[in-house]
Design an enzyme around this catalytic site. Structure first.
Site, mmCIF file in Angstrom:
data_model
loop_
_atom_site.group_PDB
_atom_site.id
_atom_site.type_symbol
_atom_site.label_atom_id
_atom_site.label_comp_id
_atom_site.label_asym_id
_atom_site.label_seq_id
_atom_site.Cartn_x
_atom_site.Cartn_y
_atom_site.Cartn_z
ATOM 1 N N HIS A 64 -132.131 -76.103 20.815
ATOM 2 C CA HIS A 64 -131.646 -75.991 19.432
ATOM 3 C C HIS A 64 -131.023 -74.632 19.111
ATOM 4 O O HIS A 64 -130.463 -74.463 18.034
ATOM 5 C CB HIS A 64 -132.777 -76.288 18.437
ATOM 6 C CG HIS A 64 -133.722 -75.145 18.271
ATOM 7 N ND1 HIS A 64 -134.670 -74.821 19.227
ATOM 8 C CD2 HIS A 64 -133.863 -74.256 17.270
ATOM 9 C CE1 HIS A 64 -135.346 -73.769 18.810
ATOM 10 N NE2 HIS A 64 -134.876 -73.405 17.625
ATOM 11 N N HIS A 79 -127.663 -71.218 16.103
ATOM 12 C CA HIS A 79 -128.840 -72.052 15.839
ATOM 13 C C HIS A 79 -128.360 -73.388 15.298
ATOM 14 O O HIS A 79 -127.652 -73.443 14.292
ATOM 15 C CB HIS A 79 -129.744 -71.359 14.814
ATOM 16 C CG HIS A 79 -131.074 -72.009 14.650
ATOM 17 N ND1 HIS A 79 -131.244 -73.176 13.944
ATOM 18 C CD2 HIS A 79 -132.290 -71.655 15.112
ATOM 19 C CE1 HIS A 79 -132.524 -73.510 13.962
ATOM 20 N NE2 HIS A 79 -133.182 -72.597 14.674
#
Length: 143
Positions: A64, A79
């Site tokens: 992620h 992110h």
């Protein structure tokens, strides 16, 4: 894609989509600026590209998030999504590994926006300059 230029470093958007001011992101970790300055993108595609030329300094095992460091020392964190760490890697495919050198625009992570949405999460992509206060960053028009 837009570009932020710092000295000899050019930082490109890692994904096509609509730019969002970081202060307008729904996660306080990002909108407070505690991690650094940056921007967000509401993604319109499912591949994260390297926003800079440099070394992949970190790849989170869940896929992620990924960090980059340029030759000039600029640190860039990408992110993917809000609270997506809880997916434990489901919907993320890591294409490049920590320590690899990349050129800007190289694919580094594939992710499933629709799966993230089906889980009730926001797929917003945040780009944070974790040591950006040390640099004079200037937003430039881009493609």
């Amino acid at each position: 894609m837009g570009v932020i230029k710092q000295g000899e470093d050019c930082v490109f958007s890692p994904v096509k989509g609509k730019y969002i001011h970081l202060k307008d992101v729904s996660d306080a970790t990002f909108n407070s600026g505690v991690l650094g300055t940056g921007f967000a993108v509401d993604p319109k595609e499912d591949v994260i590209h390297a926003p800079v030329e440099g070394i992949i300094s970190a790849v989170f095992p869940t896929g992620h998030a990924v960090g980059f460091t340029t030759d000039n020392g600029l640190e860039v964190l990408v992110h993917i999504g809000i609270d997506t760490v809880g997916l434990n890697g489901t919907g993320f495919e890591i294409l490049k590994q920590q320590g690899e050198r990349v050129q800007a625009h190289e694919p580094v992570i594939r992710f499933d926006r629709e799966l993230i949405r089906r889980q009730g999460l926001d797929p917003m992509v945040m780009v944070v300059f974790t040591n950006g206060g040390e640099y004079n960053l200037k937003l430039m028009p881009g493609e």
